[in-house]
Design an enzyme around this catalytic site. Structure first.
Site, PDB file in Angstrom:
ATOM      1  N   ASP A  10       0.853  -1.171   0.000  1.00 34.46           N
ATOM      2  CA  ASP A  10       0.000   0.000   0.000  1.00 34.46           C
ATOM      3  C   ASP A  10       0.905   1.242   0.000  1.00 34.46           C
ATOM      4  O   ASP A  10       2.073   1.180   0.408  1.00 34.46           O
ATOM      5  CB  ASP A  10      -0.878  -0.018   1.248  1.00 34.46           C
ATOM      6  CG  ASP A  10      -1.706   1.230   1.402  1.00 34.46           C
ATOM      7  OD1 ASP A  10      -2.514   1.516   0.509  1.00 34.46           O
ATOM      8  OD2 ASP A  10      -1.526   1.935   2.419  1.00 34.46           O
ATOM      9  N   TYR A  12      -0.465   5.095   0.461  1.00 31.68           N
ATOM     10  CA  TYR A  12      -0.883   6.211   1.319  1.00 31.68           C
ATOM     11  C   TYR A  12      -1.071   5.734   2.761  1.00 31.68           C
ATOM     12  O   TYR A  12      -1.946   4.937   3.060  1.00 31.68           O
ATOM     13  CB  TYR A  12      -2.179   6.825   0.787  1.00 31.68           C
ATOM     14  CG  TYR A  12      -2.044   7.360  -0.615  1.00 31.68           C
ATOM     15  CD1 TYR A  12      -1.350   8.543  -0.875  1.00 31.68           C
ATOM     16  CD2 TYR A  12      -2.585   6.667  -1.697  1.00 31.68           C
ATOM     17  CE1 TYR A  12      -1.211   9.026  -2.169  1.00 31.68           C
ATOM     18  CE2 TYR A  12      -2.458   7.150  -2.995  1.00 31.68           C
ATOM     19  CZ  TYR A  12      -1.768   8.332  -3.218  1.00 31.68           C
ATOM     20  OH  TYR A  12      -1.633   8.807  -4.508  1.00 31.68           O
ATOM     21  N   ARG A  41      -8.713  13.151   4.819  1.00 32.86           N
ATOM     22  CA  ARG A  41      -8.340  11.746   4.701  1.00 32.86           C
ATOM     23  C   ARG A  41      -9.519  10.829   5.033  1.00 32.86           C
ATOM     24  O   ARG A  41      -9.774   9.841   4.326  1.00 32.86           O
ATOM     25  CB  ARG A  41      -7.158  11.444   5.635  1.00 32.86           C
ATOM     26  CG  ARG A  41      -6.721   9.990   5.694  1.00 32.86           C
ATOM     27  CD  ARG A  41      -6.235   9.472   4.375  1.00 32.86           C
ATOM     28  NE  ARG A  41      -5.624   8.149   4.511  1.00 32.86           N
ATOM     29  CZ  ARG A  41      -5.414   7.321   3.504  1.00 32.86           C
ATOM     30  NH1 ARG A  41      -5.751   7.656   2.270  1.00 32.86           N
ATOM     31  NH2 ARG A  41      -4.846   6.151   3.712  1.00 32.86           N
ATOM     32  N   SER A 120      -2.163   0.070  -4.951  1.00 36.41           N
ATOM     33  CA  SER A 120      -2.753   1.254  -4.341  1.00 36.41           C
ATOM     34  C   SER A 120      -4.091   1.644  -4.955  1.00 36.41           C
ATOM     35  O   SER A 120      -4.380   1.339  -6.114  1.00 36.41           O
ATOM     36  CB  SER A 120      -1.777   2.430  -4.492  1.00 36.41           C
ATOM     37  OG  SER A 120      -2.327   3.638  -4.020  1.00 36.41           O
ATOM     38  N   ASN A 121      -4.881   2.366  -4.151  1.00 39.63           N
ATOM     39  CA  ASN A 121      -6.077   3.034  -4.656  1.00 39.63           C
ATOM     40  C   ASN A 121      -5.735   4.202  -5.569  1.00 39.63           C
ATOM     41  O   ASN A 121      -6.592   4.681  -6.308  1.00 39.63           O
ATOM     42  CB  ASN A 121      -6.918   3.572  -3.489  1.00 39.63           C
ATOM     43  CG  ASN A 121      -7.793   2.512  -2.844  1.00 39.63           C
ATOM     44  OD1 ASN A 121      -8.026   1.444  -3.402  1.00 39.63           O
ATOM     45  ND2 ASN A 121      -8.281   2.812  -1.650  1.00 39.63           N
TER      46      ASN A 121
END
Length: 225
Positions: A10, A12, A41, A120-121
């Site tokens: 991941d 972030y 966030r 990751s997103n």
């Protein structure tokens, strides 16, 4: 000797600190910097969950901007910042500060022979910019975005896709993430996981902590090495 498991990282909250954007907010909204950063966030993650539950998809950059708009409207009585200042905040997402242990941990894991990928997103454009700015790109054989399947974590589609991209059965891939929801999602899909507990907080009560739980990537290298 059997092949080592592959590691899917991941970004972030794990490699870079999204709350580090508070420093830029201090310049723009000094009295509300911390609360805006936290709400930004929080809302960013909530929007990804809701979109996936609705089987809809919007690019992570668009989601991040909408979350910023919400955070500013919620936290600032005057309703926020002008477009130029919002653009400046969005630009900081391409240059977030990496955690101090990120490079040393990745270097040790690479030297130990692990195949490593970003998972990751983040959108492909955002990830390319961020990995270049942080000088971490060379540690990864693949950069995998959920954009490729148009479903955010913790959708099982995302984890299965990451394993396919890495050319491994899903049970031979270990997610490395600071986000408990991500860890629970990975294990639910059949992937191994390692929790990087950067905040020293509680784990999700929807699941149990994984077999590997550390505070830094250097600790992870000790644990896996």
């Amino acid at each position: 000797m059997s092949e080592r498991e592959a590691l899917a990282f991941d970004v972030y909250g794990t490699l870079v600190n999204p709350l580090g954007i508070e420093a830029e907010l201090e310049r723009l909204v000094p009295d509300k910097a911390a609360s805006v950063a936290r709400e930004w966030r929080r809302r960013q993650l909530e929007y990804t969950f809701r979109l996936t539950a609705m089987e809809r998809y919007e690019d992570f950059e668009m989601v991040t901007r909408k979350a910023l708009d919400y955070a500013l409207a919620a936290e600032l009585a005057a309703g926020g910042l002008d477009a130029e200042r919002r653009d400046a905040l969005m630009a900081r997402y391409d240059d977030l500060e990496r955690f101090p242990d990120a490079e040393s941990g990745l270097m040790r894991l690479r030297e130990a022979g692990f195949a490593m990928a970003v998972f990751s997103n983040g959108s492909p454009r955002m990830l390319d910019a961020l990995l270049e700015a942080t000088a971490l790109r060379s540690y990864f054989s693949e950069v995998i975005s959920v954009d490729e399947v148009r479903a955010y974590k913790p959708s099982p589609k995302a984890y299965r896709h990451a394993a396919r991209r890495m050319g491994r059965p899903i049970g031979e891939v270990r997610l490395v993430s600071s986000n408990p929801f991500d860890v629970v999602g990975a294990e639910s899909a059949g992937m191994r996981a390692a929790w990087v507990d950067r905040a020293g907080g509680l784990f999700d009560t929807l699941g149990s902590p994984p077999d590997v739980a550390v505070r830094t990537l250097t600790e992870l290298a000790n644990e896996l090495g």
